[in-house]
Design a protein around this motif. Structure first.
Motif, PDB file in Angstrom:
ATOM      1  N   TYR A 182       0.845  -1.183   0.000  1.00 27.86           N
ATOM      2  CA  TYR A 182       0.000   0.000   0.000  1.00 27.86           C
ATOM      3  C   TYR A 182       0.888   1.243   0.000  1.00 27.86           C
ATOM      4  O   TYR A 182       1.962   1.249   0.606  1.00 27.86           O
ATOM      5  CB  TYR A 182      -0.895  -0.040   1.249  1.00 27.86           C
ATOM      6  CG  TYR A 182      -1.820   1.127   1.418  1.00 27.86           C
ATOM      7  CD1 TYR A 182      -2.813   1.389   0.488  1.00 27.86           C
ATOM      8  CD2 TYR A 182      -1.716   1.949   2.525  1.00 27.86           C
ATOM      9  CE1 TYR A 182      -3.679   2.450   0.660  1.00 27.86           C
ATOM     10  CE2 TYR A 182      -2.582   3.010   2.708  1.00 27.86           C
ATOM     11  CZ  TYR A 182      -3.558   3.261   1.769  1.00 27.86           C
ATOM     12  OH  TYR A 182      -4.411   4.316   1.938  1.00 27.86           O
ATOM     13  N   THR A 212      -2.832  -6.957  -0.875  1.00 27.83           N
ATOM     14  CA  THR A 212      -2.108  -5.713  -0.669  1.00 27.83           C
ATOM     15  C   THR A 212      -1.703  -5.627   0.787  1.00 27.83           C
ATOM     16  O   THR A 212      -2.558  -5.669   1.672  1.00 27.83           O
ATOM     17  CB  THR A 212      -2.991  -4.503  -1.023  1.00 27.83           C
ATOM     18  OG1 THR A 212      -3.414  -4.626  -2.376  1.00 27.83           O
ATOM     19  CG2 THR A 212      -2.239  -3.210  -0.839  1.00 27.83           C
ATOM     20  N   LYS A 216     -11.668  -0.720   2.858  1.00 26.87           N
ATOM     21  CA  LYS A 216     -11.197  -0.711   1.466  1.00 26.87           C
ATOM     22  C   LYS A 216     -11.472   0.642   0.813  1.00 26.87           C
ATOM     23  O   LYS A 216     -10.614   1.212   0.142  1.00 26.87           O
ATOM     24  CB  LYS A 216     -11.854  -1.838   0.669  1.00 26.87           C
ATOM     25  CG  LYS A 216     -11.256  -2.044  -0.699  1.00 26.87           C
ATOM     26  CD  LYS A 216     -11.883  -3.236  -1.384  1.00 26.87           C
ATOM     27  CE  LYS A 216     -10.904  -4.369  -1.362  1.00 26.87           C
ATOM     28  NZ  LYS A 216     -11.368  -5.544  -2.100  1.00 26.87           N
ATOM     29  N   GLU A 217     -12.657   1.178   1.042  1.00 29.87           N
ATOM     30  CA  GLU A 217     -13.010   2.486   0.490  1.00 29.87           C
ATOM     31  C   GLU A 217     -12.134   3.579   1.092  1.00 29.87           C
ATOM     32  O   GLU A 217     -11.650   4.454   0.387  1.00 29.87           O
ATOM     33  CB  GLU A 217     -14.483   2.785   0.780  1.00 29.87           C
ATOM     34  CG  GLU A 217     -14.938   4.144   0.293  1.00 29.87           C
ATOM     35  CD  GLU A 217     -16.374   4.443   0.692  1.00 29.87           C
ATOM     36  OE1 GLU A 217     -16.680   5.629   0.895  1.00 29.87           O
ATOM     37  OE2 GLU A 217     -17.170   3.492   0.821  1.00 29.87           O
ATOM     38  N   SER A 262      -8.546   3.429  -0.334  1.00 31.02           N
ATOM     39  CA  SER A 262      -8.468   3.900  -1.719  1.00 31.02           C
ATOM     40  C   SER A 262      -8.695   5.404  -1.784  1.00 31.02           C
ATOM     41  O   SER A 262      -8.072   6.098  -2.586  1.00 31.02           O
ATOM     42  CB  SER A 262      -9.465   3.161  -2.610  1.00 31.02           C
ATOM     43  OG  SER A 262     -10.776   3.442  -2.242  1.00 31.02           O
ATOM     44  N   LYS A 307      -6.260   8.366  -3.417  1.00 36.28           N
ATOM     45  CA  LYS A 307      -6.762   9.273  -4.450  1.00 36.28           C
ATOM     46  C   LYS A 307      -6.685  10.742  -4.071  1.00 36.28           C
ATOM     47  O   LYS A 307      -6.524  11.602  -4.922  1.00 36.28           O
ATOM     48  CB  LYS A 307      -8.213   8.917  -4.800  1.00 36.28           C
ATOM     49  CG  LYS A 307      -8.359   7.608  -5.510  1.00 36.28           C
ATOM     50  CD  LYS A 307      -9.812   7.288  -5.737  1.00 36.28           C
ATOM     51  CE  LYS A 307      -9.957   5.894  -6.327  1.00 36.28           C
ATOM     52  NZ  LYS A 307     -11.357   5.498  -6.451  1.00 36.28           N
TER      53      LYS A 307
END
Length: 111
Positions: A4, A63, A95-96, A99, A103
């Protein structure tokens, strides 16, 4: 297996030793635990780094999210990530959250 971008480290792993710790993972140190996100799950899991000596884990698409020194530190690191997810997104969707963290360019590692 991939790492990660904002890898988490437990409190016993000093800043100056992070590179050495990642190197020890490849030598399967029995005192290290890895936190990982399986491909087919939204939950964090952890296991002893010794399992990385098996090709099944090295070839998997998981990951690695964090590295902890000992099982208790791994539990603490999971709780830290869950708390950050709750504070930042208002829900426990790890997970959200992870990510979103990648981003968002101005996202601080310390929430």
């Amino acid at each position: 297996m991939k790492y990660y971008k904002y890898l988490y480290f437990s409190k016993d792993i000093k800043e100056k030793t992070k590179f050495r710790i990642k190197k020890e993972l490849h030598h399967c140190s029995p005192f290290l635990y890895i936190l990982y996100m399986p491909v087919d799950s939204d939950n964090l899991e952890f296991m002893n780094a010794g399992f990385l000596k098996f090709s099944y884990y090295r070839k998997s698409k998981m990951t690695i999210v964090g590295i902890a020194q000992g099982k208790d530190e791994a539990y603490d690191l999971v709780l830290q990530i869950i708390n950050e997810s709750m504070r930042y997104t208002g829900k426990v969707n790890i997970k959200e959250y992870l990510s979103l963290k990648v981003k968002t360019k101005n996202f601080s590692n310390e929430v």
